[in-house]
Motif scaffolding. Structure first.
Motif, PDB file in Angstrom:
ATOM      1  N   ARG A 242       0.859  -1.191   0.000  1.00  0.00           N
ATOM      2  CA  ARG A 242       0.000   0.000   0.000  1.00  0.00           C
ATOM      3  C   ARG A 242       0.888   1.232   0.000  1.00  0.00           C
ATOM      4  O   ARG A 242       1.955   1.248   0.616  1.00  0.00           O
ATOM      5  CB  ARG A 242      -0.902   0.037   1.244  1.00  0.00           C
ATOM      6  N   LEU A 243       0.450   2.251  -0.690  1.00  0.00           N
ATOM      7  CA  LEU A 243       1.130   3.536  -0.657  1.00  0.00           C
ATOM      8  C   LEU A 243       0.797   4.207   0.673  1.00  0.00           C
ATOM      9  O   LEU A 243      -0.371   4.456   0.972  1.00  0.00           O
ATOM     10  CB  LEU A 243       0.688   4.405  -1.834  1.00  0.00           C
ATOM     11  N   THR A 244       1.800   4.480   1.481  1.00  0.00           N
ATOM     12  CA  THR A 244       1.569   4.993   2.833  1.00  0.00           C
ATOM     13  C   THR A 244       0.760   6.278   2.818  1.00  0.00           C
ATOM     14  O   THR A 244      -0.163   6.459   3.620  1.00  0.00           O
ATOM     15  CB  THR A 244       2.910   5.219   3.542  1.00  0.00           C
ATOM     16  N   LYS A 245       1.080   7.194   1.922  1.00  0.00           N
ATOM     17  CA  LYS A 245       0.412   8.494   1.902  1.00  0.00           C
ATOM     18  C   LYS A 245      -0.994   8.414   1.325  1.00  0.00           C
ATOM     19  O   LYS A 245      -1.791   9.344   1.498  1.00  0.00           O
ATOM     20  CB  LYS A 245       1.249   9.501   1.107  1.00  0.00           C
ATOM     21  N   ALA A 246      -1.306   7.320   0.628  1.00  0.00           N
ATOM     22  CA  ALA A 246      -2.651   7.118   0.069  1.00  0.00           C
ATOM     23  C   ALA A 246      -2.929   5.616   0.078  1.00  0.00           C
ATOM     24  O   ALA A 246      -2.773   4.937  -0.939  1.00  0.00           O
ATOM     25  CB  ALA A 246      -2.752   7.677  -1.351  1.00  0.00           C
ATOM     26  N   PRO A 247      -3.335   5.052   1.226  1.00  0.00           N
ATOM     27  CA  PRO A 247      -3.468   3.602   1.372  1.00  0.00           C
ATOM     28  C   PRO A 247      -4.464   2.942   0.436  1.00  0.00           C
ATOM     29  O   PRO A 247      -4.456   1.708   0.318  1.00  0.00           O
ATOM     30  CB  PRO A 247      -3.901   3.446   2.842  1.00  0.00           C
ATOM     31  N   VAL A 248      -5.336   3.712  -0.228  1.00  0.00           N
ATOM     32  CA  VAL A 248      -6.269   3.097  -1.170  1.00  0.00           C
ATOM     33  C   VAL A 248      -5.543   2.655  -2.436  1.00  0.00           C
ATOM     34  O   VAL A 248      -6.096   1.877  -3.231  1.00  0.00           O
ATOM     35  CB  VAL A 248      -7.416   4.067  -1.525  1.00  0.00           C
ATOM     36  N   ILE A 249      -4.326   3.138  -2.650  1.00  0.00           N
ATOM     37  CA  ILE A 249      -3.532   2.744  -3.817  1.00  0.00           C
ATOM     38  C   ILE A 249      -2.713   1.524  -3.422  1.00  0.00           C
ATOM     39  O   ILE A 249      -1.836   1.597  -2.565  1.00  0.00           O
ATOM     40  CB  ILE A 249      -2.624   3.893  -4.285  1.00  0.00           C
ATOM     41  N   THR A 250      -3.013   0.383  -4.037  1.00  0.00           N
ATOM     42  CA  THR A 250      -2.421  -0.899  -3.620  1.00  0.00           C
ATOM     43  C   THR A 250      -2.005  -1.721  -4.836  1.00  0.00           C
ATOM     44  O   THR A 250      -2.346  -1.415  -5.980  1.00  0.00           O
ATOM     45  CB  THR A 250      -3.424  -1.712  -2.790  1.00  0.00           C
ATOM     46  N   ASP A 251      -1.274  -2.793  -4.535  1.00  0.00           N
ATOM     47  CA  ASP A 251      -0.991  -3.808  -5.552  1.00  0.00           C
ATOM     48  C   ASP A 251      -0.680  -5.119  -4.838  1.00  0.00           C
ATOM     49  O   ASP A 251      -0.306  -5.139  -3.658  1.00  0.00           O
ATOM     50  CB  ASP A 251       0.182  -3.403  -6.444  1.00  0.00           C
ATOM     51  N   THR A 252      -0.852  -6.216  -5.570  1.00  0.00           N
ATOM     52  CA  THR A 252      -0.577  -7.555  -5.048  1.00  0.00           C
ATOM     53  C   THR A 252       0.276  -8.308  -6.051  1.00  0.00           C
ATOM     54  O   THR A 252       0.008  -8.287  -7.254  1.00  0.00           O
ATOM     55  CB  THR A 252      -1.882  -8.331  -4.802  1.00  0.00           C
ATOM     56  N   LEU A 253       1.326  -8.986  -5.545  1.00  0.00           N
ATOM     57  CA  LEU A 253       2.164  -9.838  -6.383  1.00  0.00           C
ATOM     58  C   LEU A 253       1.954 -11.287  -5.962  1.00  0.00           C
ATOM     59  O   LEU A 253       2.158 -11.642  -4.803  1.00  0.00           O
ATOM     60  CB  LEU A 253       3.641  -9.456  -6.229  1.00  0.00           C
ATOM     61  N   ARG A 254       1.526 -12.107  -6.906  1.00  0.00           N
ATOM     62  CA  ARG A 254       1.357 -13.539  -6.664  1.00  0.00           C
ATOM     63  C   ARG A 254       2.555 -14.257  -7.289  1.00  0.00           C
ATOM     64  O   ARG A 254       2.751 -14.211  -8.504  1.00  0.00           O
ATOM     65  CB  ARG A 254       0.047 -14.030  -7.277  1.00  0.00           C
ATOM     66  N   TRP A 255       3.368 -14.896  -6.446  1.00  0.00           N
ATOM     67  CA  TRP A 255       4.632 -15.484  -6.892  1.00  0.00           C
ATOM     68  C   TRP A 255       4.502 -17.006  -6.886  1.00  0.00           C
ATOM     69  O   TRP A 255       4.394 -17.644  -5.837  1.00  0.00           O
ATOM     70  CB  TRP A 255       5.758 -15.038  -5.957  1.00  0.00           C
ATOM     71  N   MET A 256       4.482 -17.593  -8.083  1.00  0.00           N
ATOM     72  CA  MET A 256       4.326 -19.040  -8.218  1.00  0.00           C
ATOM     73  C   MET A 256       5.654 -19.750  -7.945  1.00  0.00           C
ATOM     74  O   MET A 256       6.718 -19.288  -8.340  1.00  0.00           O
ATOM     75  CB  MET A 256       3.840 -19.388  -9.622  1.00  0.00           C
ATOM     76  N   LEU A 257       5.563 -20.882  -7.261  1.00  0.00           N
ATOM     77  CA  LEU A 257       6.748 -21.677  -6.942  1.00  0.00           C
ATOM     78  C   LEU A 257       6.891 -22.832  -7.924  1.00  0.00           C
ATOM     79  O   LEU A 257       5.886 -23.349  -8.441  1.00  0.00           O
ATOM     80  CB  LEU A 257       6.650 -22.225  -5.518  1.00  0.00           C
ATOM     81  N   ASP A 258       8.146 -23.246  -8.163  1.00  0.00           N
ATOM     82  CA  ASP A 258       8.369 -24.432  -9.006  1.00  0.00           C
ATOM     83  C   ASP A 258       9.143 -25.523  -8.260  1.00  0.00           C
ATOM     84  O   ASP A 258       9.321 -26.623  -8.788  1.00  0.00           O
ATOM     85  CB  ASP A 258       9.102 -24.056 -10.293  1.00  0.00           C
ATOM     86  N   TYR A 259       9.630 -25.231  -7.057  1.00  0.00           N
ATOM     87  CA  TYR A 259      10.289 -26.194  -6.175  1.00  0.00           C
ATOM     88  C   TYR A 259      11.575 -26.781  -6.757  1.00  0.00           C
ATOM     89  O   TYR A 259      12.008 -27.862  -6.357  1.00  0.00           O
ATOM     90  CB  TYR A 259       9.322 -27.328  -5.798  1.00  0.00           C
ATOM     91  N   LYS A 260      12.187 -26.071  -7.681  1.00  0.00           N
ATOM     92  CA  LYS A 260      13.466 -26.520  -8.242  1.00  0.00           C
ATOM     93  C   LYS A 260      14.588 -25.915  -7.411  1.00  0.00           C
ATOM     94  O   LYS A 260      14.928 -24.742  -7.535  1.00  0.00           O
ATOM     95  CB  LYS A 260      13.593 -26.093  -9.702  1.00  0.00           C
ATOM     96  N   ALA A 261      15.155 -26.760  -6.540  1.00  0.00           N
ATOM     97  CA  ALA A 261      16.181 -26.264  -5.635  1.00  0.00           C
ATOM     98  C   ALA A 261      17.041 -27.420  -5.151  1.00  0.00           C
ATOM     99  O   ALA A 261      16.664 -28.595  -5.268  1.00  0.00           O
ATOM    100  CB  ALA A 261      15.547 -25.550  -4.434  1.00  0.00           C
ATOM    101  N   GLN A 262      18.201 -27.072  -4.635  1.00  0.00           N
ATOM    102  CA  GLN A 262      19.085 -28.036  -3.981  1.00  0.00           C
ATOM    103  C   GLN A 262      18.895 -27.850  -2.476  1.00  0.00           C
ATOM    104  O   GLN A 262      19.555 -27.020  -1.845  1.00  0.00           O
ATOM    105  CB  GLN A 262      20.550 -27.820  -4.388  1.00  0.00           C
ATOM    106  N   TYR A 263      17.963 -28.612  -1.906  1.00  0.00           N
ATOM    107  CA  TYR A 263      17.609 -28.455  -0.501  1.00  0.00           C
ATOM    108  C   TYR A 263      18.659 -29.116   0.397  1.00  0.00           C
ATOM    109  O   TYR A 263      19.325 -30.079   0.007  1.00  0.00           O
ATOM    110  CB  TYR A 263      16.246 -29.090  -0.218  1.00  0.00           C
ATOM    111  N   ARG A 264      18.780 -28.597   1.612  1.00  0.00           N
ATOM    112  CA  ARG A 264      19.675 -29.167   2.611  1.00  0.00           C
ATOM    113  C   ARG A 264      18.919 -29.300   3.934  1.00  0.00           C
ATOM    114  O   ARG A 264      18.368 -28.334   4.444  1.00  0.00           O
ATOM    115  CB  ARG A 264      20.894 -28.270   2.831  1.00  0.00           C
ATOM    116  N   CYS A 265      18.886 -30.520   4.459  1.00  0.00           N
ATOM    117  CA  CYS A 265      18.323 -30.764   5.787  1.00  0.00           C
ATOM    118  C   CYS A 265      19.477 -31.243   6.662  1.00  0.00           C
ATOM    119  O   CYS A 265      19.758 -32.447   6.756  1.00  0.00           O
ATOM    120  CB  CYS A 265      17.210 -31.816   5.718  1.00  0.00           C
ATOM    121  N   ASN A 266      20.185 -30.313   7.261  1.00  0.00           N
ATOM    122  CA  ASN A 266      21.356 -30.614   8.081  1.00  0.00           C
ATOM    123  C   ASN A 266      20.980 -30.524   9.557  1.00  0.00           C
ATOM    124  O   ASN A 266      20.638 -29.455  10.050  1.00  0.00           O
ATOM    125  CB  ASN A 266      22.488 -29.635   7.770  1.00  0.00           C
ATOM    126  N   ILE A 267      21.045 -31.656  10.247  1.00  0.00           N
ATOM    127  CA  ILE A 267      20.707 -31.712  11.659  1.00  0.00           C
ATOM    128  C   ILE A 267      21.999 -31.933  12.453  1.00  0.00           C
ATOM    129  O   ILE A 267      22.644 -32.982  12.313  1.00  0.00           O
ATOM    130  CB  ILE A 267      19.702 -32.840  11.966  1.00  0.00           C
TER     131      ILE A 267
END
Length: 443
Positions: free
Chosen positions: A216-241
């Motif tokens: 939201r624009l702080t000085k005019a909160p009625v002015i907004t936008d939304t970003l929808r970010w799709m995931l593809d799960y392509k990664a080199q994951y690490r589960c280090n315990i």
């Protein structure tokens, strides 16, 4: 020389008074005909910005322009007032403001200089100039950001103004712009370390393969936008315990399913730490992703260093005695005199031996890992790397240095210096731990 210095100082003070203490006056008198203020219509007129201005002046029956957009002369012989900014070097610098400027404007007044150093003379012209204002905003990304849980998204906000121009601000914002926008997240947060968008690392907190960012624009909160970010799960994951002792026992369960939203086959893996009873969730794209599970045993601590040997004591000085000496004078009389003589100094004491270093402690064993998998997951087991990593044995402590031999005492002869003590032996390194068992079990 002193008079010249005082003159320069007086001029500087007068310039300061003229330039800095002039208050804007809302003029009621009419301007002089023929004078008109011009400004750069292509400049973005927003708080903190600047615009070039010029003055059209009548000259010999024709009009000439001083300053913008011409190149003929400067406005140095004129006094210029701005109600929400200041003039310098051909430009009006607009004062910073957090107010929304829709419908607002600034006023520029130009006068003849009253005297050489400044002051308002004859009022020549005035112009009201409208501010530009934001009419929409849009979230933007660099196009190369991560699309998996735990990843980072570099983003910014593009502000569109009523004249068709736009500005971009990228996160992390500089200090002057931090209050420009209000952010909220669905599936992540603003990273305190990088200042970008950190995607939630747990896919169970993410719905429909997408995370969202709201602004939201702080000085005019009625002015907004939304970003929808799709995931593809392509990664080199690490589960280090990692453990402070033996590695934790880990149980994993793997299955594969078709994701109809992103049209991909995903490996779902859950890893349970049997020591802490915590569960870690992962989704891995079978085309371009993988995961490593590791249970680490703790490294062995270093052995303590040996203590330093004590220094030997210094030898005592030889005793002082009076020894008689007999002489005969020319008259045949015997004369006895006493002379001080120092005896031999005693030897210095030997330095003590340094203590031996303690042996290093053994590394701890890696934890056992068992991965249970379904038949559908069997062709994709190569995507899962399981490692039980034992701890390394700790290094032995260093041997303590031997003490220095004590100095021999003064005397005739001098006492001998004591021998230095022997340095202690270093401790042996601890043994490395053993890896735990790693098993893949079909369900």
């Amino acid at each position: 020389m002193n008079r010249f210095y005082l003159l320069i100082l007086s001029i500087a003070v007068l310039l300061t008074v003229s330039c800095d203490q002039t208050k804007f006056v809302q003029e009621t008198q009419p301007p002089v005909a023929g004078y008109r203020i011009k400004y750069d219509h292509n400049a973005l007129r927003i708080p903190g910005g600047k615009i070039a201005i010029g003055l059209v002046v009548p000259a010999d029956g024709k009009k000439d322009t001083i300053g913008y957009p011409g190149k003929k002369g400067r406005l140095g012989k004129y006094h210029i007032d701005v109600d929400s900014g200041k003039y310098s070097g051909g430009n009006v610098k607009l004062r910073a403001s957090t107010m929304y400027k829709k419908g607002d404007s600034l006023i520029v007044n130009i006068y003849n200089r009253k005297w050489f150093l400044g002051g308002r003379g004859q009022f020549l012209s005035s112009r009201r100039i409208s501010y530009n204002f934001e009419d929409s905003i849009a979230l933007i990304t660099d196009g190369n950001s991560d699309r998996f849980p735990g990843g980072h998204v570099k983003f910014g906000v593009r502000s569109f103004y009523n004249n068709g121009q736009f500005t971009d601000l990228w996160y992390p914002l500089k200090k002057d712009y931090k209050g420009n926008f209000l952010l909220s997240f669905d599936g992540g947060h603003l990273s305190s370390k990088k200042g970008d968008w950190k995607i939630d690392p747990d896919p169970t907190h993410i719905g429909n393969d997408a995370v969202k960012l709201f602004v939201r624009l702080t000085k005019a909160p009625v002015i907004t936008d939304t970003l929808r970010w799709m995931l593809d799960y392509k990664a080199q994951y690490r589960c280090n315990i990692r453990s402070m002792g033996d590695g934790h026992e880990l149980n994993g369960s793997a299955e594969v399913f078709d994701d109809s939203i992103i049209h991909a086959k995903l490996l779902r893996l859950e890893v349970v730490d049997n020591e802490t009873h915590r569960t870690y969730h992962y989704l891995v794209n079978t085309q371009g992703g993988n995961i490593t599970i590791a249970s680490f045993g703790a490294n062995g601590p270093k052995g303590d260093d040996g203590q330093s040997g004590a220094d030997g004591q210094n030898g005592a000085d030889g005793a002082i005695t009076n020894v008689p000496e007999t002489t005969t004078d020319t008259s045949g009389h015997t004369i006895i005199t006493y002379v001080q003589v120092q005896g031999p100094g005693s030897d210095g004491g030997d330095g003590g031996d340094g203590g031996d270093g303690e042996n290093g402690y053994d590394g701890r064993n890696g934890g056992n890992i068992t991965v249970y998998y379904t038949a559908a997951a069997a062709p994709y087991l190569k995507m899962i790397v399981a490692r039980s990593v034992p701890g390394v044995g700790g290094p032995g402590g260093s041997g303590g240095p031997g003490g220095n031999g004590g100095a021999g005492g003064n005397g005739n002869p001098l006492g001998r210096r004591g021998r230095n003590g022997r340095n202690g032996n270093g401790g042996a390194s601890g043994s490395d731990g053993s890896p735990g068992a790693v098993r893949f079990v079909a369900q």
